[in-house]
Design a protein around this motif. Structure first.
Motif, short mmCIF file in Angstrom:
data_model
loop_
_atom_site.label_atom_id
_atom_site.label_comp_id
_atom_site.label_asym_id
_atom_site.label_seq_id
_atom_site.Cartn_x
_atom_site.Cartn_y
_atom_site.Cartn_z
N SER A 117 -4.07 -20.51 -0.18
CA SER A 117 -4.10 -21.94 -0.43
C SER A 117 -2.71 -22.50 -0.72
O SER A 117 -2.56 -23.69 -0.95
CB SER A 117 -5.04 -22.26 -1.59
N TRP A 120 -5.03 -16.39 -10.96
CA TRP A 120 -6.32 -16.43 -10.25
C TRP A 120 -6.88 -15.02 -10.06
O TRP A 120 -8.09 -14.81 -10.20
CB TRP A 120 -6.16 -17.12 -8.90
N ALA A 131 1.00 -18.17 -10.28
CA ALA A 131 -0.33 -18.77 -10.47
C ALA A 131 -1.40 -17.96 -9.73
O ALA A 131 -2.53 -17.84 -10.20
CB ALA A 131 -0.32 -20.21 -9.99
N SER A 132 -1.03 -17.37 -8.60
CA SER A 132 -1.98 -16.53 -7.86
C SER A 132 -2.36 -15.31 -8.68
O SER A 132 -3.52 -14.85 -8.63
CB SER A 132 -1.39 -16.10 -6.52
N THR A 191 -0.78 -21.41 -3.28
CA THR A 191 -0.48 -21.27 -4.70
C THR A 191 0.69 -20.30 -4.87
O THR A 191 0.72 -19.25 -4.23
CB THR A 191 -1.73 -20.75 -5.45
N PRO A 192 1.64 -20.64 -5.74
CA PRO A 192 2.77 -19.72 -5.98
C PRO A 192 2.28 -18.37 -6.52
O PRO A 192 1.19 -18.26 -7.07
CB PRO A 192 3.61 -20.45 -7.03
N ALA A 206 -5.92 -17.39 -3.52
CA ALA A 206 -4.92 -18.30 -4.10
C ALA A 206 -3.67 -18.38 -3.22
O ALA A 206 -3.14 -19.47 -2.98
CB ALA A 206 -4.56 -17.85 -5.51
N ARG A 207 -3.21 -17.26 -2.73
CA ARG A 207 -2.01 -17.27 -1.89
C ARG A 207 -2.27 -18.01 -0.58
O ARG A 207 -1.40 -18.72 -0.10
CB ARG A 207 -1.55 -15.83 -1.59
N TYR A 246 -6.47 -13.11 -5.76
CA TYR A 246 -5.06 -13.27 -5.42
C TYR A 246 -4.91 -13.76 -3.98
O TYR A 246 -4.16 -14.69 -3.70
CB TYR A 246 -4.32 -11.95 -5.62
N SER A 258 -1.70 -14.42 4.43
CA SER A 258 -1.48 -13.62 3.24
C SER A 258 -1.04 -12.23 3.65
O SER A 258 -1.41 -11.72 4.70
CB SER A 258 -2.79 -13.54 2.45
#
Length: 178
Positions: free
Chosen positions: A149, A159, A155-156, A151-152, A146-147, A143, A17
């Motif tokens: 994992s 989250w 969508a992040s 996740t775009p 999520a990133r 954020y 990230s």
């Protein structure tokens, strides 16, 4: 880490990230501890500020988080003994380090509380500033997780907003109580 966990991490490489949290809290347990530390510290800050002084609020936050940390670490060490693992200094030291993000995450809001008070803010305003930082940190953790994992970005951001709602809930509680 179990064999299944090791296989999963090999199958799915960890995404790096760009966030500042990525180097601080490396795994899901550490992120969990950081979220708990921020939410518990924020809640204690609100409750203690209802009738306490600045010093009392700081002591309440630090002491409460230390008690939570010790209780969680003790429970983990005890659980290892239940599973038949020998308790030794190395295992106890590892258990103590694993929960450290609970305490680390609470430093910055307490510093903001102290600095804004030193700059002349009344206690309710200083607490609100510290809660604002806690909420921003919660959003950052959401954020970042999520990133990592995969996740775009869009969508992040959702989250991040969802995680920030934990901080918003504490701010609403503060405003309702004062």
């Amino acid at each position: 880490m179990t064999g299944a966990d090791a296989g999963e991490s090999k199958a799915r490489p960890r995404r790096r990230s760009a966030g500042f949290l990525s180097s601080r809290w490396a795994d899901e347990r550490e992120l969990t501890d950081a979220i708990h530390g921020l939410v518990v510290g924020s809640g204690v800050m609100v409750a203690a500020s209802l009738h306490g002084t600045l010093g009392q609020v700081v002591v309440a936050v630090v002491a409460t988080l230390l008690v939570y940390w010790v209780a969680e670490r003790y429970a983990e060490v005890l659980a290892e003994g239940v599973h038949g693992r020998a308790l030794n200094r190395r295992r106890i030291g590892q258990a103590l380090r694993r929960g450290w993000p609970m305490l680390q995450s609470s430093y910055a809001p307490v510093v903001v509380l102290l600095v804004t008070s030193a700059l002349g803010a009344e206690l309710p305003g200083a607490v609100l500033s510290a809660l604002g930082l806690s909420t921003a940190l919660l959003a950052g953790i959401g954020y970042d997780a999520a990133r990592r994992s995969g996740t775009p970005v869009g969508a992040s951001l959702l989250w991040a907003g969802g995680t920030a709602l934990l901080g918003v809930a504490v701010i609403v509680l503060k405003l309702a109580l004062h």
